[in-house]
Design an enzyme around this catalytic site. Structure first.
Site, short mmCIF file in Angstrom:
data_model
loop_
_atom_site.label_atom_id
_atom_site.label_comp_id
_atom_site.label_asym_id
_atom_site.label_seq_id
_atom_site.Cartn_x
_atom_site.Cartn_y
_atom_site.Cartn_z
N HIS A 421 4.23 3.21 -6.76
CA HIS A 421 2.88 2.63 -6.72
C HIS A 421 2.47 2.01 -8.05
CE1 HIS A 421 -0.77 1.67 -4.87
NE2 HIS A 421 -1.10 2.81 -4.32
N ASP A 425 2.04 -2.08 -4.30
CA ASP A 425 0.86 -1.55 -3.61
C ASP A 425 1.13 -1.45 -2.11
OD1 ASP A 425 -0.62 -1.36 -5.96
OD2 ASP A 425 -1.25 -3.46 -5.83
#
Length: 449
Positions: A421, A425
């Site tokens: 992350h 995304d």
């Protein structure tokens, strides 16, 4: 009798050292050509070092659990020849014609993995200092550069290798502890971390054995399991993991494979499994979304030019290894199938070379082979994502037709993607995963192979 110096052979562009795990021949033993003398281990692969000559093992220059640099002399073999030979022939397991020529003008150049090829037998140890500066292997220097260590900081690390050489374990231990160590030497800058003065103890690689403790059984990890353990812990510590799931209708894919598999085996002499079909879909999606084919260096995102797919493979001993298909996007489906079968067979036979596990940019794992429907795999560092597929199961599903919705029996499969992350995304990760599923669902039933 002449003397022959056996060098630790070159094992790949990115491999500069190996650990001796076991000597299979002892001094005084008669050796035939191609007899295995010793077993070695790199970060990923265990290998054997055969003798290129026939003779008698005269001397072992390293013991088990010692780290040896590529090109170092590991053994002296007594062979037939002129007894007055002062400098025995030196040869690695690669052809000497492929090795660079050395002269007095080139001996000061740093050439990773290559030792000077004409040193006398008496010089069984190597000088690790040049012009007053300690010698460092290319691997150690790469780690130092990646971690931002200054030359002064690197020079103060206590080495546990031969003649005080800094090993990979030494520098990784230092990096792990640098944030908590106090600088107690006031003669040096206060912003440079210090290390302990006493030498770091290196724990020898244990053999697997069990100890009964009451009613419990304690099993020590073998070397490979320890490496896997450290690698997985590091990945979870470094990367914030996110996982997305999709369900795909792979009926067309299953029916197509069932249709072509017998003819393919008759023509190619081997099976076509689902794995190359999945990998082809992944490579197509990676070309559509290149920002998934990345690694992360601090606050920099490194977008990889090549698409090198690692395929996780379970070994007979229960351990895991990830051989890599290089430039997978440039291979045909037949080429992918042959690469998958070759790597799988050599993994099971413990015949992988160190280069076979290097330079992966994305990893695929088939947990459906164990009857699992889905899972959340851990990212294979330094990559940024790993995709898993579950078992293919027949299910009743809604089928949209021009005449309306229908219920039919379909071949369904879950796909999951774990991604870092820090750089990927949910929108990118989820869209990429759906694109892989789309390629599988829309498989051409009339495709020729």
């Amino acid at each position: 009798m002449a003397l022959y110096k056996l060098l630790l052979p070159k094992m790949g562009e990115s491999v500069s050292e190996a650990t001796i795990t076991k000597w299979l021949k002892q001094p005084g033993d008669l050796i035939e050509e191609d007899d295995t003398l010793l077993e070695i281990a790199t970060d990923k692969v265990d290998s054997e070092v055969p003798s290129p000559v026939k003779g008698i093992l005269k001397e072992q220059l390293y013991t088990a659990d010692q780290i040896v640099q590529v090109g170092d002399v590991v053994a002296i073999i007594e062979i037939e020849g002129d007894t007055e030979t002062s400098e025995p022939t030196v040869q690695s397991q690669e052809s000497l014609a492929d090795q660079p020529k050395f002269s007095s003008e080139t001996t000061n150049l740093e050439i990773p993995g290559i030792a000077q090829l004409s040193s006398p037998v008496e010089e069984t140890t190597h000088t690790h200092y040049e012009q007053g500066v300690r010698f460092y292997s290319p691997l150690v220097k790469n780690i130092a550069r990646h971690e931002g260590l200054s030359q002064e900081e690197l020079d103060r690390i206590q080495g546990t290798g031969a003649e005080g050489r800094v090993t990979k374990e030494d520098i990784l231990l230092y990096v792990a502890n640098r944030g908590t160590q106090q600088n107690t030497d006031h003669a040096k800058p206060t912003n440079v971390p210090m290390i302990k003065n006493e030498p770091t103890q290196v724990t020898p690689t244990p053999t697997v054995h069990t100890v009964v403790n009451g009613s419990d059984e304690i099993i020590e990890m073998d070397r490979m399991r320890r490496l896997i353990s450290d690698h997985m812990v590091k990945s979870v510590q470094v990367s914030p993991h996110v996982c997305s799931f999709v369900e795909a209708d792979v009926t067309n894919l299953v029916l197509w494979r069932n249709k072509v598999k017998d003819a393919y085996k008759k023509r190619e002499g081997e099976n076509i499994t689902f794995t190359p079909l999945f990998i082809e879909a992944i490579t197509k999606a990676l070309k559509d979304f290149p920002l998934v084919n990345i690694s992360i260096d601090g606050y920099n995102i490194i977008k990889k030019k090549n698409i090198n797919i690692g395929m996780a493979a379970a070994l007979p001993n229960g351990n895991l290894i990830v051989p890599v298909i290089k430039n997978a996007d440039q291979l045909s489906l037949v080429g992918l199938s042959k690469s998958v079968n070759d790597l799988a067979q050599r993994s099971r036979a413990n015949k992988l070379k160190p280069d076979d596990t290097q330079d992966g940019t994305f990893t695929f794992t088939n947990i459906g082979a164990f009857g699992n429907i889905m899972g959340t795999p851990i990212i294979n560092q330094p990559q940024a994502a790993i995709l898993a597929v579950g078992t293919i199961t027949k299910k009743p599903a809604v089928i949209e037709t021009e005449y309306g919705d229908m219920i039919g029996i379909r071949h369904m499969m879950y796909l999951s993607l774990s991604y870092d992350h820090r750089a990927i995304d949910g929108a990118l990760g989820g869209t990429f995963l759906k694109r892989v599923a789309d390629y599988l669902e829309n498989w051409d039933s009339n495709r020729e192979i």
